[in-house]
Write a protein that holds these residues in place. Sequence first.
Motif, PDB file in Angstrom:
ATOM      1  N   GLN A  66       0.974  -1.101   0.071  1.00  0.00           N
ATOM      2  CA  GLN A  66       0.031  -0.038  -0.135  1.00  0.00           C
ATOM      3  C   GLN A  66       1.089   1.274   0.032  1.00  0.00           C
ATOM      4  OE1 GLN A  66      -2.123  -1.332   3.709  1.00  0.00           O
ATOM      5  NE2 GLN A  66      -3.872  -0.609   2.659  1.00  0.00           N
ATOM      6  N   VAL A  90       0.599   3.892  12.918  1.00  0.00           N
ATOM      7  CA  VAL A  90      -0.661   3.083  12.872  1.00  0.00           C
ATOM      8  C   VAL A  90      -1.680   3.658  12.228  1.00  0.00           C
ATOM      9  CG1 VAL A  90       0.466   1.808  14.646  1.00  0.00           C
ATOM     10  CG2 VAL A  90      -1.287   3.852  15.213  1.00  0.00           C
ATOM     11  N   ALA A  91      -2.562   2.966  11.584  1.00  0.00           N
ATOM     12  CA  ALA A  91      -4.080   3.317  11.246  1.00  0.00           C
ATOM     13  C   ALA A  91      -4.612   4.424  12.114  1.00  0.00           C
ATOM     14  CB  ALA A  91      -5.007   2.388  10.592  1.00  0.00           C
ATOM     15  N   GLY A  92      -5.104   5.812  11.720  1.00  0.00           N
ATOM     16  CA  GLY A  92      -5.539   6.442  12.598  1.00  0.00           C
ATOM     17  C   GLY A  92      -4.676   7.511  13.502  1.00  0.00           C
ATOM     18  N   SER A 180      -4.413  12.262   9.023  1.00  0.00           N
ATOM     19  CA  SER A 180      -4.050  10.961   9.892  1.00  0.00           C
ATOM     20  C   SER A 180      -3.688   9.987   8.922  1.00  0.00           C
ATOM     21  CB  SER A 180      -5.579  10.579  10.549  1.00  0.00           C
ATOM     22  OG  SER A 180      -5.964  11.403  11.347  1.00  0.00           O
ATOM     23  N   ALA A 181      -3.048   8.996   9.680  1.00  0.00           N
ATOM     24  CA  ALA A 181      -2.537   7.599   8.702  1.00  0.00           C
ATOM     25  C   ALA A 181      -3.693   6.626   8.230  1.00  0.00           C
ATOM     26  CB  ALA A 181      -1.564   7.162   9.633  1.00  0.00           C
ATOM     27  N   PRO A 182      -3.737   6.447   7.088  1.00  0.00           N
ATOM     28  CA  PRO A 182      -4.786   5.923   6.629  1.00  0.00           C
ATOM     29  C   PRO A 182      -4.645   4.080   6.921  1.00  0.00           C
ATOM     30  CG  PRO A 182      -3.518   6.233   4.615  1.00  0.00           C
ATOM     31  CD  PRO A 182      -2.886   7.122   5.793  1.00  0.00           C
ATOM     32  N   PHE A 183      -3.452   3.608   7.042  1.00  0.00           N
ATOM     33  CA  PHE A 183      -3.102   2.551   7.536  1.00  0.00           C
ATOM     34  C   PHE A 183      -1.708   2.256   8.175  1.00  0.00           C
ATOM     35  CE2 PHE A 183      -1.993   3.380   2.990  1.00  0.00           C
ATOM     36  CZ  PHE A 183      -0.792   3.161   3.014  1.00  0.00           C
ATOM     37  N   ASN A 184      -1.493   1.218   8.600  1.00  0.00           N
ATOM     38  CA  ASN A 184      -0.205   1.025   9.285  1.00  0.00           C
ATOM     39  C   ASN A 184       1.032   1.090   8.351  1.00  0.00           C
ATOM     40  OD1 ASN A 184      -1.582   0.538  11.440  1.00  0.00           O
ATOM     41  ND2 ASN A 184      -1.247  -1.592  11.639  1.00  0.00           N
ATOM     42  N   ASN A 211       3.220   1.053   2.980  1.00  0.00           N
ATOM     43  CA  ASN A 211       3.004  -0.245   3.991  1.00  0.00           C
ATOM     44  C   ASN A 211       4.160  -1.305   3.184  1.00  0.00           C
ATOM     45  OD1 ASN A 211       2.709  -2.663   5.399  1.00  0.00           O
ATOM     46  ND2 ASN A 211       0.598  -2.735   4.896  1.00  0.00           N
TER      47      ASN A 211
END
Length: 365
Positions: A66, A90-92, A180-184, A211
């Motif tokens: 990703q 991390v996500a969020g 914010s981060a969409p994924f880890n 990712n």
Amino acid sequence: MKNLIYIALLASVFIFTGCAYSEKEPKEEKNMEKEAAMMNPFETIAVQKINPLVILKLAGELLPDQSTELFAKVNSYVKNIRVDIGDRVVAGQVLMTLEAPEIQSQVATAKAKLKAQRAVYLATLATYDRMVNANQTEGAIAQDAMDQIAARKLSDQAQLAAAESAYSEIKNIDDYLVISAPFNGIITDRNVDLGAYVGPMGKSPLLVVQNNQKLRLNISIPEANTPFIKLGDTIQFYVRSQPQHKYFAQISRKSGSLDLKLRSEKVEADFINTNHVLKPFMIAETQIPLQNSEATFFVPKSAIVDSNMGMYVIAVEAGKAKKIPISKGRVISDRVEVVGDLTENDVILKLGNEEIQEGTPIPNK
């Protein structure tokens, strides 16, 4: 005398150039030429079906599973940056906050209007309830007054709903100021500093998140080899920076269509990047096993004639030459898989020659 010296120098240059050029010729090409020269031009072989495991060597590219470029959705200023290149997220997780005074002022105004309209509606609703209760006594409230308060209640209720919608819309825009981060993943690029003016029309992203825990090995498989590639097959590969290490990836996706320019199918194999030993966008040298479900014909490369009239091999029937059109498939060392009107033990010339025409007598050995 000078002319003679000049001519001698030119001659030596040409001789040296010729020698250098001949030294640069590929050894393999020289060997093939020697073998062809030594080969009997009318030597024949009988074709046989075999089913070898063919190893296809192709260059591929490792891509992140990703990858997302994060842009500002509204015109604003960078207020706070909480991450930098190389940081794992991390996500969020909040990565950056922006500041837009105009939007924040609009949010405050919309919130005040919502409060005011809610107060107006509650007052109207209270009046309406009292008049409904009073109207239970026959003749206490005129019907015209009841109709007016009912219409006023509906009007104030509609205006409250409009105020809530306006506040919600402007509040959503205010939320855009938080990135914010969409994924880890890991932050692989950062293009802004504190106080920078950013907006939706910016050419460079604020941050890039990738990712890299799982990588996609991206390969383009030539059309002739696509029938032998199956989901779940294992591909062995190495990267040029670490040729001593061998890695394995499993084919997980096939595009199901050919690229119009290259006439190849896009195939992706997943690689779990334990300890992040490999990096995205590395070039991978792959070895892909190609196993057919049934035996096919393999002939020497020298037997194939590729001319303006098409590709063919020369069979010998009743002592005469016969051109048999073929198409090529897999390749192993000095042999090529061919598909055409051939049968087991057909005799063909080992050294194909475009000058041999249909019906030319072929002498016996």
